[in-house]
Write a protein that holds these residues in place. Structure first.
Motif, PDB file in Angstrom:
ATOM      1  N   TYR A  15       0.819  -1.215   0.000  1.00  0.00           N
ATOM      2  CA  TYR A  15       0.000   0.000   0.000  1.00  0.00           C
ATOM      3  C   TYR A  15       0.857   1.271   0.000  1.00  0.00           C
ATOM      4  CZ  TYR A  15      -4.136  -2.842   0.965  1.00  0.00           C
ATOM      5  OH  TYR A  15      -5.150  -3.756   0.891  1.00  0.00           O
ATOM      6  N   TYR A  16       1.904   1.296   0.821  1.00  0.00           N
ATOM      7  CA  TYR A  16       2.758   2.490   0.849  1.00  0.00           C
ATOM      8  C   TYR A  16       3.571   2.616  -0.443  1.00  0.00           C
ATOM      9  CZ  TYR A  16       1.560   3.901   5.568  1.00  0.00           C
ATOM     10  OH  TYR A  16       0.879   4.348   6.676  1.00  0.00           O
ATOM     11  N   SER A  17       3.956   1.489  -1.045  1.00  0.00           N
ATOM     12  CA  SER A  17       4.639   1.540  -2.342  1.00  0.00           C
ATOM     13  C   SER A  17       3.714   2.126  -3.403  1.00  0.00           C
ATOM     14  CB  SER A  17       5.085   0.134  -2.762  1.00  0.00           C
ATOM     15  OG  SER A  17       6.037  -0.380  -1.872  1.00  0.00           O
ATOM     16  N   ALA A  18       2.456   1.694  -3.402  1.00  0.00           N
ATOM     17  CA  ALA A  18       1.472   2.236  -4.336  1.00  0.00           C
ATOM     18  C   ALA A  18       1.253   3.723  -4.070  1.00  0.00           C
ATOM     19  CB  ALA A  18       0.156   1.472  -4.216  1.00  0.00           C
ATOM     20  N   TYR A  19       1.263   4.103  -2.800  1.00  0.00           N
ATOM     21  CA  TYR A  19       1.110   5.514  -2.433  1.00  0.00           C
ATOM     22  C   TYR A  19       2.241   6.352  -3.031  1.00  0.00           C
ATOM     23  CZ  TYR A  19       1.555   9.718   0.407  1.00  0.00           C
ATOM     24  OH  TYR A  19       1.712  11.017   0.812  1.00  0.00           O
ATOM     25  N   VAL A  20       3.485   5.912  -2.833  1.00  0.00           N
ATOM     26  CA  VAL A  20       4.641   6.661  -3.340  1.00  0.00           C
ATOM     27  C   VAL A  20       4.577   6.751  -4.868  1.00  0.00           C
ATOM     28  CG1 VAL A  20       7.166   6.613  -3.589  1.00  0.00           C
ATOM     29  CG2 VAL A  20       6.122   6.149  -1.360  1.00  0.00           C
ATOM     30  N   GLY A  22       1.876   6.357  -6.849  1.00  0.00           N
ATOM     31  CA  GLY A  22       0.709   7.145  -7.254  1.00  0.00           C
ATOM     32  C   GLY A  22       0.920   8.639  -7.111  1.00  0.00           C
ATOM     33  N   ARG A  23       1.515   9.056  -6.003  1.00  0.00           N
ATOM     34  CA  ARG A  23       1.771  10.481  -5.804  1.00  0.00           C
ATOM     35  C   ARG A  23       2.822  10.991  -6.792  1.00  0.00           C
ATOM     36  NH1 ARG A  23      -2.811  11.131  -4.050  1.00  0.00           N
ATOM     37  NH2 ARG A  23      -3.214  11.449  -1.846  1.00  0.00           N
ATOM     38  N   ALA A  24       3.809  10.153  -7.110  1.00  0.00           N
ATOM     39  CA  ALA A  24       4.844  10.572  -8.067  1.00  0.00           C
ATOM     40  C   ALA A  24       4.268  10.717  -9.478  1.00  0.00           C
ATOM     41  CB  ALA A  24       5.995   9.572  -8.069  1.00  0.00           C
ATOM     42  N   LEU A  25       3.295   9.892  -9.813  1.00  0.00           N
ATOM     43  CA  LEU A  25       2.686   9.965 -11.145  1.00  0.00           C
ATOM     44  C   LEU A  25       1.735  11.147 -11.255  1.00  0.00           C
ATOM     45  CD1 LEU A  25       2.066   6.171 -11.776  1.00  0.00           C
ATOM     46  CD2 LEU A  25       3.895   7.601 -12.706  1.00  0.00           C
ATOM     47  N   LYS A  26       1.366  11.723 -10.119  1.00  0.00           N
ATOM     48  CA  LYS A  26       0.591  12.971 -10.050  1.00  0.00           C
ATOM     49  C   LYS A  26      -0.677  12.961 -10.893  1.00  0.00           C
ATOM     50  CE  LYS A  26       4.542  15.710  -8.885  1.00  0.00           C
ATOM     51  NZ  LYS A  26       5.745  16.226  -9.375  1.00  0.00           N
ATOM     52  N   SER A  27      -1.400  11.891 -10.801  1.00  0.00           N
ATOM     53  CA  SER A  27      -2.672  11.810 -11.510  1.00  0.00           C
ATOM     54  C   SER A  27      -3.754  11.467 -10.505  1.00  0.00           C
ATOM     55  CB  SER A  27      -2.612  10.742 -12.600  1.00  0.00           C
ATOM     56  OG  SER A  27      -3.894  10.504 -13.123  1.00  0.00           O
ATOM     57  N   SER A  28      -4.761  12.298 -10.402  1.00  0.00           N
ATOM     58  CA  SER A  28      -5.829  12.033  -9.445  1.00  0.00           C
ATOM     59  C   SER A  28      -6.560  10.747  -9.794  1.00  0.00           C
ATOM     60  CB  SER A  28      -6.810  13.205  -9.407  1.00  0.00           C
ATOM     61  OG  SER A  28      -7.379  13.406 -10.689  1.00  0.00           O
ATOM     62  N   LYS A  29      -6.564  10.372 -11.064  1.00  0.00           N
ATOM     63  CA  LYS A  29      -7.231   9.135 -11.462  1.00  0.00           C
ATOM     64  C   LYS A  29      -6.501   7.904 -10.941  1.00  0.00           C
ATOM     65  CE  LYS A  29      -9.254  10.916 -15.707  1.00  0.00           C
ATOM     66  NZ  LYS A  29      -9.303  10.783 -17.159  1.00  0.00           N
ATOM     67  N   VAL A  30      -5.205   8.030 -10.681  1.00  0.00           N
ATOM     68  CA  VAL A  30      -4.407   6.893 -10.216  1.00  0.00           C
ATOM     69  C   VAL A  30      -4.990   6.315  -8.936  1.00  0.00           C
ATOM     70  CG1 VAL A  30      -2.167   6.228  -9.262  1.00  0.00           C
ATOM     71  CG2 VAL A  30      -2.279   7.634 -11.307  1.00  0.00           C
ATOM     72  N   ILE A  31      -5.345   7.156  -8.026  1.00  0.00           N
ATOM     73  CA  ILE A  31      -5.816   6.715  -6.718  1.00  0.00           C
ATOM     74  C   ILE A  31      -7.048   5.829  -6.850  1.00  0.00           C
ATOM     75  CG2 ILE A  31      -6.698   7.484  -4.482  1.00  0.00           C
ATOM     76  CD1 ILE A  31      -5.114  10.107  -5.020  1.00  0.00           C
ATOM     77  N   ASP A  32      -7.954   6.188  -7.733  1.00  0.00           N
ATOM     78  CA  ASP A  32      -9.180   5.426  -7.897  1.00  0.00           C
ATOM     79  C   ASP A  32      -8.972   4.126  -8.656  1.00  0.00           C
ATOM     80  OD1 ASP A  32     -10.653   7.399  -6.577  1.00  0.00           O
ATOM     81  OD2 ASP A  32     -10.836   8.558  -8.422  1.00  0.00           O
ATOM     82  N   ILE A 116       8.970  -0.817  -1.316  1.00  0.00           N
ATOM     83  CA  ILE A 116       8.951   0.640  -1.304  1.00  0.00           C
ATOM     84  C   ILE A 116      10.309   1.202  -1.719  1.00  0.00           C
ATOM     85  CG2 ILE A 116       9.510   0.963   1.146  1.00  0.00           C
ATOM     86  CD1 ILE A 116       7.235   3.133   1.122  1.00  0.00           C
ATOM     87  N   SER A 117      11.392   0.499  -1.387  1.00  0.00           N
ATOM     88  CA  SER A 117      12.740   0.918  -1.808  1.00  0.00           C
ATOM     89  C   SER A 117      12.930   0.729  -3.309  1.00  0.00           C
ATOM     90  CB  SER A 117      13.804   0.127  -1.054  1.00  0.00           C
ATOM     91  OG  SER A 117      13.706   0.373   0.324  1.00  0.00           O
ATOM     92  N   VAL A 118      12.362  -0.348  -3.875  1.00  0.00           N
ATOM     93  CA  VAL A 118      12.448  -0.598  -5.309  1.00  0.00           C
ATOM     94  C   VAL A 118      11.694   0.496  -6.072  1.00  0.00           C
ATOM     95  CG1 VAL A 118      11.994  -2.253  -7.163  1.00  0.00           C
ATOM     96  CG2 VAL A 118      12.671  -3.083  -4.908  1.00  0.00           C
ATOM     97  N   VAL A 119      10.519   0.879  -5.557  1.00  0.00           N
ATOM     98  CA  VAL A 119       9.725   1.945  -6.177  1.00  0.00           C
ATOM     99  C   VAL A 119      10.496   3.266  -6.138  1.00  0.00           C
ATOM    100  CG1 VAL A 119       7.617   3.329  -5.953  1.00  0.00           C
ATOM    101  CG2 VAL A 119       7.500   0.843  -5.744  1.00  0.00           C
ATOM    102  N   ALA A 120      11.086   3.577  -4.987  1.00  0.00           N
ATOM    103  CA  ALA A 120      11.852   4.828  -4.856  1.00  0.00           C
ATOM    104  C   ALA A 120      13.014   4.852  -5.842  1.00  0.00           C
ATOM    105  CB  ALA A 120      12.348   4.991  -3.422  1.00  0.00           C
TER     106      ALA A 120
END
Length: 185
Positions: A15-20, A22-32, A116-120
C-alpha cells in the motif's frame, strides 16, 4: 495515453509503495484505479484497456496474467518487486519481446529493504525515513532504531485499507499523517 492502473500487494509495504508511486505519477485518477492483490486470488483485469499504463508493486503477477495484460496492448507494463521470483521475471522479459507496442520495465531487487525501496529507486527519489521503516519492517530488518515502534505507531495513525474502496482514503490519510509529522501540526 490511457489510464494508469496500479496493482499492489495487500500489505503495508504494498500500500505504501502504491502511495509513493501514485503520488509521483501525479494523476488524481491513479488513486481510484489502485487495486490490491493476494497471491492466492485471481487478479481482476476488467478495467485494463489498450493504451493503459499498468504497474505492479510488491507483487509479481503470474505469466498467464502478464500475457493477458500484454495482449490488451497496454502502452506500459512495469513490475517493481523485491520478492525472489527471478525465473518468473525471466519469462516475463522473454514474453514482452513479442509485444513491441508495450514498454516493459522489470525492477527486481531481492536485496532491497521492501518494495517501497524498489519503487523509490525506479522513481529516482529518496524516501523519507518514516516510509523507509515500512519496507524494513516488511523484510524483518530492524536496523533503523525504533523500526518496530514507528511502524506500529504509523499503523495506528493510518490503518491499512480493508478493501480496494478504502485505498483513496488511505492515500489521503497518508498525506495528512506525513504532513502532520513533518510540520508538527
Amino acid at each position: 495515453m490511457g489510464a494508469v492502473r496500479i496493482f499492489c500487494h495487500g500489505d503495508a509495504d504494498g500500500y505504501y509503495s502504491a502511495y509513493v508511486l501514485g503520488r509521483a505519477l501525479k494523476s488524481s485518477k491513479v488513486i481510484d484505479k489502485c487495486k490490491s492483490c493476494r497471491y492466492d486470488e485471481p487478479i481482476d483485469l476488467r478495467e485494463v484497456f489498450e493504451g493503459d499504463h499498468v504497474y505492479f508493486v510488491d507483487f509479481t503477477p503470474t505469466i498467464e496474467t502478464v500475457r493477458e495484460i500484454l495482449e490488451r496492448k497496454v502502452e506500459k507494463f512495469v513490475v517493481l518487486d523485491h520478492h525472489p521470483v527471478e525465473s518468473l521475471h525471466e519469462k516475463i522479459h522473454e514474453l514482452s519481446w513479442k509485444y513491441e507496442s508495450t514498454t516493459t520495465h522489470l525492477g527486481l531487487d531481492v536485496a532491497a529493504k521492501g518494495a517501497i525501496s524498489v519503487v523509490a529507486e525506479f522513481l529516482g527519489v529518496t524516501l523519507p525515513e518514516l516510509l523507509a521503516v515500512v519496507g524494513r519492517r516488511d523484510v524483518w530488518d530492524f536496523s533503523i532504531p525504533w523500526t518496530r515502534e514507528v511502524f506500529e505507531g504509523l499503523a495506528l495513525l493510518n490503518p491499512e485499507p480493508t478493501s480496494d474502496e478504502g485505498i483513496p482514503e488511505f492515500f489521503d490519510s497518508t498525506d495528512r499523517v506525513l504532513l502532520r509529522i513533518v510540520t508538527g501540526k
